[in-house]
Enzyme design. Sequence first.
Site, mmCIF file in Angstrom:
data_model
loop_
_atom_site.group_PDB
_atom_site.id
_atom_site.type_symbol
_atom_site.label_atom_id
_atom_site.label_comp_id
_atom_site.label_asym_id
_atom_site.label_seq_id
_atom_site.Cartn_x
_atom_site.Cartn_y
_atom_site.Cartn_z
ATOM 1 N N SER A 178 0.866 -1.106 0.174
ATOM 2 C CA SER A 178 0.055 -0.186 0.043
ATOM 3 C C SER A 178 0.701 1.192 0.018
ATOM 4 O O SER A 178 2.067 1.248 0.420
ATOM 5 C CB SER A 178 -1.115 -0.032 1.121
ATOM 6 O OG SER A 178 -1.515 -0.943 1.490
HETATM 7 N N1 SAH Z 1 -1.055 -5.022 4.051
HETATM 8 C C1 SAH Z 1 0.061 -5.089 2.848
HETATM 9 C C2 SAH Z 1 -0.779 -5.040 1.333
HETATM 10 C C3 SAH Z 1 -2.043 -5.851 1.291
HETATM 11 S S1 SAH Z 1 -2.371 -5.950 -0.342
HETATM 12 C C4 SAH Z 1 1.309 -4.558 2.898
HETATM 13 O O1 SAH Z 1 1.591 -3.915 4.034
HETATM 14 O O2 SAH Z 1 2.120 -4.794 2.069
HETATM 15 C C5 SAH Z 1 -3.713 -7.083 0.032
HETATM 16 C C6 SAH Z 1 -3.450 -8.652 0.459
HETATM 17 O O3 SAH Z 1 -4.460 -9.138 0.871
HETATM 18 C C7 SAH Z 1 -3.017 -9.454 -0.641
HETATM 19 O O4 SAH Z 1 -1.594 -9.773 -0.236
HETATM 20 C C8 SAH Z 1 -4.061 -10.474 -0.827
HETATM 21 O O5 SAH Z 1 -3.398 -11.902 -0.974
HETATM 22 C C9 SAH Z 1 -4.676 -10.457 0.706
HETATM 23 N N2 SAH Z 1 -5.974 -11.042 0.566
HETATM 24 C C10 SAH Z 1 -6.977 -10.963 -0.116
HETATM 25 N N3 SAH Z 1 -7.963 -11.708 0.305
HETATM 26 C C11 SAH Z 1 -7.644 -12.149 1.449
HETATM 27 C C12 SAH Z 1 -8.373 -13.240 2.571
HETATM 28 N N4 SAH Z 1 -9.642 -13.674 2.000
HETATM 29 N N5 SAH Z 1 -7.396 -13.813 3.592
HETATM 30 C C13 SAH Z 1 -6.123 -13.307 3.778
HETATM 31 N N6 SAH Z 1 -5.587 -12.370 2.844
HETATM 32 C C14 SAH Z 1 -6.284 -12.032 1.619
#
Ligand code: SAH
Length: 213
Positions: free
Chosen positions: A61
């Site tokens: 992000s």
């Molecule tokens: N917080 C992260 C950015 C997240 S991007 C950082 O600091 O880099 C969003 C993430 O959510 C992705 O890696 C994706 O795989 C995950 N995601 C999406 N749906 C999900 C679910 N149901 N359970 C766990 N992770 C999930």
Amino acid sequence: MNNAERLMQFLFALRSHGVTDSRVLEAMEKIDRAAFTPGGIFADRAYDDMPLPISCGQTISQPSVVGIMTQALNVQPRDKVLEVGTGSGYQAAILSQLARRVYTVDRYSQLVRDARAVFDAMDLTNVTTFTADGSFGLPDQAPFDRIIVTAAAEDPPGPLMAQLKVGGIMVVPVGQSDAVQSLIRVTRHAAGYDYDELRPVRFVPLLEGLGRE
Ligand code: SAH
């Protein structure tokens, strides 16, 4: 620009986006975002206020969004925090500086492995990682003082609402994945939940089941 100038500009960008909490700014000054970005062409962009691609088609992000979400979560030193969406691990590393314990979960085992390696290299011993569908939360570790979801849900997931302590706070982007979403703060009271809408955001979708690479 040298590293000190880059860091000054990074902190300035955070402040100008409304990140004013000194504990959040200190944590973001301390945790090197470059360690969470893939090497090569993007490494020198680590201190720019923009999202960057990571593996499995996901993104790390934008720093100002990480700052705003962390600030809205109002993490206290004794808190047990759940993060859904480990991604690169950057957000979890920031939380590790503010909370007693951080549980972070992603649906891609590869992302969880890569993030774990960075946490170990930084000696962040209060972060525990899981590969699972985080929309069900972590029933064995619940309840949580704070929950942060870093992928967009159509509604705040019911299991996460249930795993929030009374007095707890959850920050979650809500809306369709192909549209602008709203960042929502949910506060649990003895009698129910309060909702505040914080600002428009754009996140990858919260998906069902485990990811395959
Ligand atoms: N917080 C992260 C950015 C997240 S991007 C950082 O600091 O880099 C969003 C993430 O959510 C992705 O890696 C994706 O795989 C995950 N995601 C999406 N749906 C999900 C679910 N149901 N359970 C766990 N992770 C999930």
